[in-house]
Design a protein around this motif. Sequence first.
Motif, PDB file in Angstrom:
ATOM      1  N   TYR A  14     -12.122 -13.688  -3.781  1.00  0.00           N
ATOM      2  CA  TYR A  14     -10.860 -13.269  -3.170  1.00  0.00           C
ATOM      3  C   TYR A  14      -9.717 -13.844  -3.987  1.00  0.00           C
ATOM      4  O   TYR A  14      -9.163 -14.889  -3.639  1.00  0.00           O
ATOM      5  CB  TYR A  14     -10.839 -13.770  -1.731  1.00  0.00           C
ATOM      6  N   LYS A  16      -5.905 -14.096  -5.906  1.00  0.00           N
ATOM      7  CA  LYS A  16      -4.532 -13.764  -5.572  1.00  0.00           C
ATOM      8  C   LYS A  16      -4.192 -12.422  -6.205  1.00  0.00           C
ATOM      9  O   LYS A  16      -4.469 -12.189  -7.375  1.00  0.00           O
ATOM     10  CB  LYS A  16      -3.619 -14.847  -6.142  1.00  0.00           C
ATOM     11  N   CYS A  20      -3.223  -9.855  -1.537  1.00  0.00           N
ATOM     12  CA  CYS A  20      -3.330 -11.206  -0.981  1.00  0.00           C
ATOM     13  C   CYS A  20      -2.125 -11.993  -1.476  1.00  0.00           C
ATOM     14  O   CYS A  20      -2.122 -12.490  -2.594  1.00  0.00           O
ATOM     15  CB  CYS A  20      -4.631 -11.833  -1.467  1.00  0.00           C
ATOM     16  N   ARG A  21      -1.088 -12.050  -0.654  1.00  0.00           N
ATOM     17  CA  ARG A  21       0.164 -12.674  -1.091  1.00  0.00           C
ATOM     18  C   ARG A  21       0.416 -13.965  -0.309  1.00  0.00           C
ATOM     19  O   ARG A  21      -0.253 -14.251   0.664  1.00  0.00           O
ATOM     20  CB  ARG A  21       1.318 -11.694  -0.872  1.00  0.00           C
ATOM     21  N   VAL A  23       0.147 -17.076  -1.409  1.00  0.00           N
ATOM     22  CA  VAL A  23      -0.884 -18.082  -1.619  1.00  0.00           C
ATOM     23  C   VAL A  23      -0.244 -19.374  -2.092  1.00  0.00           C
ATOM     24  O   VAL A  23       0.594 -19.341  -2.993  1.00  0.00           O
ATOM     25  CB  VAL A  23      -1.898 -17.579  -2.671  1.00  0.00           C
ATOM     26  N   ARG A  95      -9.200 -18.961   3.252  1.00  0.00           N
ATOM     27  CA  ARG A  95      -8.346 -18.604   4.378  1.00  0.00           C
ATOM     28  C   ARG A  95      -8.652 -19.499   5.561  1.00  0.00           C
ATOM     29  O   ARG A  95      -9.737 -20.056   5.686  1.00  0.00           O
ATOM     30  CB  ARG A  95      -8.592 -17.146   4.775  1.00  0.00           C
ATOM     31  N   LYS A 118      -5.081 -16.689   7.310  1.00  0.00           N
ATOM     32  CA  LYS A 118      -3.970 -16.782   6.364  1.00  0.00           C
ATOM     33  C   LYS A 118      -4.438 -17.577   5.142  1.00  0.00           C
ATOM     34  O   LYS A 118      -5.278 -18.456   5.264  1.00  0.00           O
ATOM     35  CB  LYS A 118      -2.802 -17.535   7.004  1.00  0.00           C
ATOM     36  N   PRO A 119      -3.860 -17.281   3.967  1.00  0.00           N
ATOM     37  CA  PRO A 119      -4.226 -18.078   2.789  1.00  0.00           C
ATOM     38  C   PRO A 119      -3.947 -19.556   3.023  1.00  0.00           C
ATOM     39  O   PRO A 119      -2.920 -19.934   3.580  1.00  0.00           O
ATOM     40  CB  PRO A 119      -3.333 -17.518   1.685  1.00  0.00           C
TER      41      PRO A 119
END
Length: 136
Positions: A14, A16, A20-21, A23, A95, A118-119
Amino acid sequence: GPDRCYRYCKNKPYPKSRFCRGVPDPRIRIYDVGQKKADADTFPRSVHLVSLECEQISSEALEAARIAANKNLVKLCGKEVFHLRIRVHPWHVIRINKMLSCAGADRLQTGMRGAFGKPYGKVARVDIGTVLISVR
């Protein structure tokens, strides 16, 4: 949470990306310490730290390992007489499904509904036999 929750490689890779923002940055910034300009004849021998497990190593742990190894090497042999390199990079995002744990939390809590977390941080995924740290 403690890193023991994130030790095993059990989800898909997974990284960035535009999906997937937000981070957080990895804790480790410096991958090379010591005399990194030296050619192969200056330090002909090298020592490697190798992982014997298929696991995930957090960027915090990598940073701690780098600091500890660097400190011991400087103490033992001096400032610029070695070159230490972290050979793995944390790019896999882990996450966390944050839960509230205070008195009025039951009105807001959704439990496992919408549980995609969430990251939370970055880890390096390593296999058996992956070289983690090299010193020469």
